[in-house]
Design a protein around this motif. Sequence first.
Motif, mmCIF file in Angstrom:
data_model
loop_
_atom_site.group_PDB
_atom_site.id
_atom_site.type_symbol
_atom_site.label_atom_id
_atom_site.label_comp_id
_atom_site.label_asym_id
_atom_site.label_seq_id
_atom_site.Cartn_x
_atom_site.Cartn_y
_atom_site.Cartn_z
ATOM 1 N N LEU A 21 -43.794 18.497 57.293
ATOM 2 C CA LEU A 21 -44.378 18.894 58.573
ATOM 3 C C LEU A 21 -45.180 17.745 59.175
ATOM 4 O O LEU A 21 -45.127 17.508 60.387
ATOM 5 N N ARG A 22 -45.915 16.998 58.316
ATOM 6 C CA ARG A 22 -46.706 15.876 58.806
ATOM 7 C C ARG A 22 -45.811 14.768 59.364
ATOM 8 O O ARG A 22 -46.121 14.155 60.379
ATOM 9 N N ILE A 23 -44.682 14.527 58.697
ATOM 10 C CA ILE A 23 -43.738 13.512 59.172
ATOM 11 C C ILE A 23 -43.166 13.911 60.528
ATOM 12 O O ILE A 23 -43.049 13.094 61.443
ATOM 13 N N LEU A 24 -42.814 15.203 60.650
ATOM 14 C CA LEU A 24 -42.227 15.687 61.905
ATOM 15 C C LEU A 24 -43.216 15.598 63.062
ATOM 16 O O LEU A 24 -42.822 15.473 64.222
ATOM 17 N N LYS A 25 -44.537 15.676 62.744
ATOM 18 C CA LYS A 25 -45.554 15.608 63.788
ATOM 19 C C LYS A 25 -45.989 14.177 64.101
ATOM 20 O O LYS A 25 -46.792 13.959 65.003
ATOM 21 N N SER A 26 -45.481 13.210 63.379
ATOM 22 C CA SER A 26 -45.901 11.815 63.554
ATOM 23 C C SER A 26 -45.378 11.233 64.860
ATOM 24 O O SER A 26 -44.389 11.721 65.419
ATOM 25 N N ARG A 27 -46.052 10.174 65.327
ATOM 26 C CA ARG A 27 -45.618 9.505 66.552
ATOM 27 C C ARG A 27 -44.224 8.909 66.377
ATOM 28 O O ARG A 27 -43.419 8.923 67.312
ATOM 29 N N GLU A 28 -43.928 8.386 65.189
ATOM 30 C CA GLU A 28 -42.619 7.778 64.944
ATOM 31 C C GLU A 28 -41.497 8.803 65.084
ATOM 32 O O GLU A 28 -40.467 8.531 65.718
ATOM 33 N N ALA A 29 -41.702 9.996 64.508
ATOM 34 C CA ALA A 29 -40.690 11.049 64.622
ATOM 35 C C ALA A 29 -40.519 11.481 66.075
ATOM 36 O O ALA A 29 -39.392 11.715 66.549
ATOM 37 N N LEU A 30 -41.632 11.574 66.801
ATOM 38 C CA LEU A 30 -41.580 11.936 68.214
ATOM 39 C C LEU A 30 -40.801 10.896 69.013
ATOM 40 O O LEU A 30 -39.963 11.245 69.859
ATOM 41 N N LEU A 31 -41.058 9.614 68.736
ATOM 42 C CA LEU A 31 -40.357 8.543 69.452
ATOM 43 C C LEU A 31 -38.868 8.540 69.145
ATOM 44 O O LEU A 31 -38.046 8.324 70.046
ATOM 45 N N GLY A 56 -47.867 4.052 69.282
ATOM 46 C CA GLY A 56 -48.963 4.699 68.578
ATOM 47 C C GLY A 56 -50.014 3.776 68.020
ATOM 48 O O GLY A 56 -50.908 4.211 67.294
ATOM 49 N N ILE A 57 -49.942 2.469 68.347
ATOM 50 C CA ILE A 57 -50.992 1.553 67.919
ATOM 51 C C ILE A 57 -52.240 1.854 68.760
ATOM 52 O O ILE A 57 -52.210 1.721 69.985
ATOM 53 N N ALA A 58 -53.317 2.268 68.111
ATOM 54 C CA ALA A 58 -54.539 2.631 68.833
ATOM 55 C C ALA A 58 -55.169 1.398 69.445
ATOM 56 O O ALA A 58 -55.399 0.405 68.747
ATOM 57 N N ILE A 59 -55.441 1.437 70.745
ATOM 58 C CA ILE A 59 -55.997 0.282 71.435
ATOM 59 C C ILE A 59 -57.390 -0.057 70.906
ATOM 60 O O ILE A 59 -57.858 -1.191 71.042
ATOM 61 N N ALA A 60 -58.056 0.917 70.262
ATOM 62 C CA ALA A 60 -59.373 0.683 69.657
ATOM 63 C C ALA A 60 -59.263 0.109 68.256
ATOM 64 O O ALA A 60 -60.254 -0.211 67.627
ATOM 65 N N GLY A 61 -58.014 -0.042 67.757
ATOM 66 C CA GLY A 61 -57.794 -0.663 66.464
ATOM 67 C C GLY A 61 -57.797 0.299 65.303
ATOM 68 O O GLY A 61 -58.264 1.434 65.405
ATOM 69 N N GLY A 62 -57.231 -0.172 64.178
ATOM 70 C CA GLY A 62 -57.317 0.563 62.928
ATOM 71 C C GLY A 62 -56.330 1.681 62.717
ATOM 72 O O GLY A 62 -56.313 2.292 61.653
ATOM 73 N N GLY A 81 -52.136 3.241 63.603
ATOM 74 C CA GLY A 81 -50.800 2.954 64.118
ATOM 75 C C GLY A 81 -49.940 2.331 63.042
ATOM 76 O O GLY A 81 -50.389 2.082 61.928
ATOM 77 N N SER A 82 -48.685 2.087 63.365
ATOM 78 C CA SER A 82 -47.765 1.515 62.386
ATOM 79 C C SER A 82 -46.842 0.498 63.038
ATOM 80 O O SER A 82 -46.593 0.550 64.246
ATOM 81 N N ILE A 83 -46.338 -0.403 62.206
ATOM 82 C CA ILE A 83 -45.379 -1.398 62.677
ATOM 83 C C ILE A 83 -44.096 -0.714 63.137
ATOM 84 O O ILE A 83 -43.497 -1.091 64.151
ATOM 85 N N LEU A 84 -43.662 0.310 62.400
ATOM 86 C CA LEU A 84 -42.466 1.055 62.797
ATOM 87 C C LEU A 84 -42.643 1.656 64.186
ATOM 88 O O LEU A 84 -41.719 1.641 65.010
ATOM 89 N N GLY A 85 -43.834 2.163 64.471
ATOM 90 C CA GLY A 85 -44.100 2.717 65.792
ATOM 91 C C GLY A 85 -43.963 1.672 66.881
ATOM 92 O O GLY A 85 -43.383 1.940 67.943
#
Length: 329
Positions: free
Chosen positions: A3-13, A256-262, A264-268
């Motif tokens: 469920l967590r994977i399905l809710k991730s930004r990568e899965a959404l993209l 999904g890389i947060a502009i405030a840092g810390g 997100g993921s490279i895959l995203g």
Amino acid sequence: MILRILKSREALLIAVIAALLALIASRFPAFIEPTNLVNVLTDTSPLIILALGQAIVILTRCIDLSVAANLALVGMVCAMLNVAVPGLPIPLIILIALGLGAILGAFNGILVWKLGIPPIVVTLGTLTIYRGLIFVISDGAWVNAHEMSASFTGFPRAEILGLPILAWLAILASIAFLIIIARTPLGRAFYAVGGNPHAAVYTGINVGKTQFWAFVLSGTLAGLTGYLWVARYSVAYVDIARGFELEVVAACVIGGIAIAGGAGSILGAILGALFLGIIKNALPVVGISPFWQLAISGAAIVIAVAFNARAGRAKGRVILKRAEAEALT
């Protein structure tokens, strides 16, 4: 877990990209033919490579707005070297591109690390400096296809297993950065510095030095892309890739890389670049001017930042609710 994977930004993209391809294919089936998809990947490869470097810079609470200017300066240097010494081996030109890009990135990093200048100010300044240097070394002149050697322009186009070398380099760079982020102390330091720089200091991480290496890696990739860009398009000039830094930032933020840092993921970031690449290639097909791409990129940044901020607030509320529940028990 699932469920967590399905809710991730990568899965959404991935779902959005699949839906976008299906929508385009419903009207223009030829768009999803293997040959055209290879062309889309090749066209998007420079954006993917630059997004990898930009992603780790943003992870450390910085931003590099000079990547396109770095690309342009290194590309011009490589083109002028090829004209002056046509027999210069391509591997040596690539090493020069990587080295010069790293030096330009290190210059940004030193200013941020040692002088404490805000990254956005530093990279806006070096953006202008690098563009000015292109004019100085070239005197405003173009380097055109007929002046470049066949080996110089042919390298990015050469195919291995049906894919151009340009696309293979984007794939290899993506794999390398996925490993760096997931498997090395430096990769973990990027997240630590962006997530909480004060806590990172207490764990023995040098915040400024970590940000410095993020800029070096970003500059190195920009230098490589500089050679690949001018070789693929067979032209070098002062305004090459002007405004491309906006697309690079957009790819990261959409991914999904947060502009405030810390966070997100490279895959995203890779998926964000692919999303923009598909849109860029689809616009002429559906009869929309490619000049709308900048507007779309800008709108995508605003929407993605708003989405990230809302998600962050939601997570914060969940944490508070858990803390309240634990306090009551």
